[in-house]
Write an enzyme that holds these catalytic residues in place. Structure first.
Site, PDB file in Angstrom:
ATOM      1  N   ASP A  48       9.052   2.603   0.079  1.00  0.00           N
ATOM      2  CA  ASP A  48       8.175   3.314   0.924  1.00  0.00           C
ATOM      3  C   ASP A  48       8.180   2.866   2.376  1.00  0.00           C
ATOM      4  O   ASP A  48       7.857   1.541   2.754  1.00  0.00           O
ATOM      5  CB  ASP A  48       6.892   3.030   0.498  1.00  0.00           C
ATOM      6  CG  ASP A  48       5.812   3.435   1.007  1.00  0.00           C
ATOM      7  OD1 ASP A  48       6.103   4.255   2.268  1.00  0.00           O
ATOM      8  OD2 ASP A  48       4.282   3.365   0.460  1.00  0.00           O
ATOM      9  N   LYS A  90       3.645   8.357   9.534  1.00  0.00           N
ATOM     10  CA  LYS A  90       3.380   7.771  10.623  1.00  0.00           C
ATOM     11  C   LYS A  90       4.184   8.300  11.844  1.00  0.00           C
ATOM     12  O   LYS A  90       4.269   9.415  12.528  1.00  0.00           O
ATOM     13  CB  LYS A  90       3.343   6.146  10.686  1.00  0.00           C
ATOM     14  CG  LYS A  90       2.253   5.882   9.449  1.00  0.00           C
ATOM     15  CD  LYS A  90       1.972   4.581   9.387  1.00  0.00           C
ATOM     16  CE  LYS A  90       0.593   4.118   8.887  1.00  0.00           C
ATOM     17  NZ  LYS A  90       0.712   3.716   7.259  1.00  0.00           N
ATOM     18  N   TYR A 117       0.982  -1.204   0.020  1.00  0.00           N
ATOM     19  CA  TYR A 117      -0.091  -0.043   0.009  1.00  0.00           C
ATOM     20  C   TYR A 117       0.835   1.141  -0.045  1.00  0.00           C
ATOM     21  O   TYR A 117       1.911   1.469   0.597  1.00  0.00           O
ATOM     22  CB  TYR A 117      -0.867  -0.085   1.348  1.00  0.00           C
ATOM     23  CG  TYR A 117      -1.861   1.285   1.396  1.00  0.00           C
ATOM     24  CD1 TYR A 117      -2.922   1.465   0.202  1.00  0.00           C
ATOM     25  CD2 TYR A 117      -1.562   2.138   2.365  1.00  0.00           C
ATOM     26  CE1 TYR A 117      -3.742   2.817   0.683  1.00  0.00           C
ATOM     27  CE2 TYR A 117      -2.385   3.370   2.541  1.00  0.00           C
ATOM     28  CZ  TYR A 117      -3.483   3.340   1.629  1.00  0.00           C
ATOM     29  OH  TYR A 117      -4.373   4.521   1.636  1.00  0.00           O
TER      30      TYR A 117
END
Ligand SMILES: *Cc1c(COP(=O)(O)O)cnc(C)c1O
Length: 426
Positions: A236, A264, A141
């Site tokens: 990523d 995050k 994702y």
């Protein structure tokens, strides 16, 4: 107002009653819990029920909720400014810390989410190579931008099909998609499309579709293939960055990505993302270079200072090591309790302070096709029996669990008792 009433109200004013889909509990069934407060390893719902939190806002809270040291920094910053939209020293300090820590980060640009970070990094990759296509992997994702909300198409190898309504065909034509754990497929795809692929983008620790731990040789091989065709490698690390260790998966695999994205943990619980890489690549970004990218709230002082305080504390107190040891101990014990009844045969994939419960399989699960049948239903049952006892997992079998510094031995001992009780009552 009951939780059910709150959800009814929310559904009237927001799609599905939520502002991000997994929160709705659609994947596990039932009504979502409404929380009003959090502290350390705990969440408190609007009825004052206490839960031990293993979702941790899907990853950012590596120190747990409102770590007192970080909270002090946040309070102090709120008293200085909320946003400047101008130059300030706080983003500079976070940037310098990261550049100092991570060898393949020479320059970094802060944005406000992981989605934005990935979008912008891909723009840099296209500008740097003069090529349009990107290669991504099923089960990874990278946020919700159009060109990345795709899965493997049913036709030719590498073909993408949209994973959401509202994405134009033209948005898909430059995205190639392959399964994970198959270096031969990557080799073939590059042999065919190599000259038009700007970059290979991968979660070096895929943790958004379960935890799909990849082989080192696989990651090494595909990065080598990409580079040999003049494509860039984009790691990523929005979820793995500052989670698996200060330098992320790049260090674990001993591979220097050309570009890397963060989110995050980097904002300490506030909305921050970042993309980074070599001076040459990052100097393509405006105003030094021709790649435009901007943000009204970029480099927000609260997120910058909270993020820096978290990273500094992780380093100063050497917390990665203890966190990883305690996670392993907890997941080992959890696994043996889950299997006490003998009928479930659960396994828990664990990597540093990330874990994912699933039914046992013959070999490690590395691709989405290897996730056992019935996983979603099996997880939903486990989720609700634990929820009842006050243990909050992410409300989907495809989300991972996180451990935090706040989850001390007292708390985990209590959690294990709750799990035992939950299974007995089940
Ligand atoms: C969470 C995540 C994103 C998206 O970040 P947002 O802040 O939710 O936009 C992108 N990539 C990875 C690997 C992620 O885990």
């Amino acid at each position: 107002m009951t939780q059910a009433e709150l959800f009814e109200r929310a559904k009237k004013v927001s799609p599905g009653g939520v502002h991000s889909p997994v929160r709705s509990f659609r994947s596990v069934g039932g009504n979502p819990v409404f929380f009003k407060r959090a502290e350390g390893a705990y969440l408190y719902d609007t009825d004052n029920k206490e839960y031990v939190d293993f979702c941790l806002s899907f990853g950012p809270l590596i120190l747990g909720h409102r770590d007192p040291e970080i909270e002090e920094v946040v309070r102090e910053t709120i008293g200085l400014a909320w946003t400047f939209g101008a130059c300030e020293p706080y983003s500079l300090e976070l940037a310098e810390f990261i550049v100092e820590e991570i060898p393949w980060v020479e320059k970094i640009r802060f944005v406000s989410s992981g989605t934005e970070a990935v979008m912008s990094a891909l723009r840099v990759a296209r500008a740097a190579t003069g090529r349009d296509k990107i290669l991504k992997f099923d089960g990874c994702y990278h946020g919700h931008s159009d060109a990345l909300l795709v899965k493997s198409g049913s036709g030719l190898a590498g073909e993408a099909s949209s994973d959401s309504a509202g994405i134009g065909k033209s948005q898909l034509q430059d995205t190639l998609v392959l399964p994970l754990n198959d270096e031969v497929a990557v080799d073939k795809l590059f042999a065919e499309h190599g000259k038009s692929i700007s970059c290979l983008i991968i979660e070096p620790l895929p943790a958004n579709y379960g935890l799909l731990i990849q082989r080192k040789e696989y990651i090494e091989k595909i990065c080598k293939i990409a580079k040999s065709h003049g494509a860039l490698v984009l790691f990523d690390e929005v979820i793995s960055g500052f989670r698996v260790g200060m330098k992320g998966m790049g260090e674990h695999f001993d591979i220097k990505p050309d570009l890397v994205t963060y989110g995050k943990i980097i904002g300490g619980g506030f909305p921050v993302g970042a993309y980074a890489g070599s001076k040459e690549l990052m100097d393509l970004v405006a105003p030094s270079g021709p790649v435009y990218q901007a943000g009204t709230l970029s480099g927000n002082p609260i997120g910058m200072r909270a993020g820096l305080a978290v990273l500094k504390k992780m380093k100063r107190d050497n917390l990665y090591e203890s966190l990883n040891v305690r996670t392993k101990k907890f997941t080992d014990e959890l696994k043996s309790i889950l299997n006490e009844k003998g009928n479930a045969s659960w396994d828990i994939s664990t990597f540093t302070s990330i874990f994912w419960a699933h039914k046992q399989t013959q070999s490690p699960i590395r691709t989405i096709d290897e996730i056992p049948a019935g996983h979603k239903e099996g997880f939903a049952k486990l989720f609700h029996s634990l929820l009842k006892e006050g243990v909050y997992l992410a409300p989907s079998g495809y989300e991972v669990g996180f451990f935090s510094h706040a989850h001390n031995d007292n708390i985990t001992t209590k959690v294990l008792e709750k799990v035992r009780k939950a299974l007995k009552d089940n």
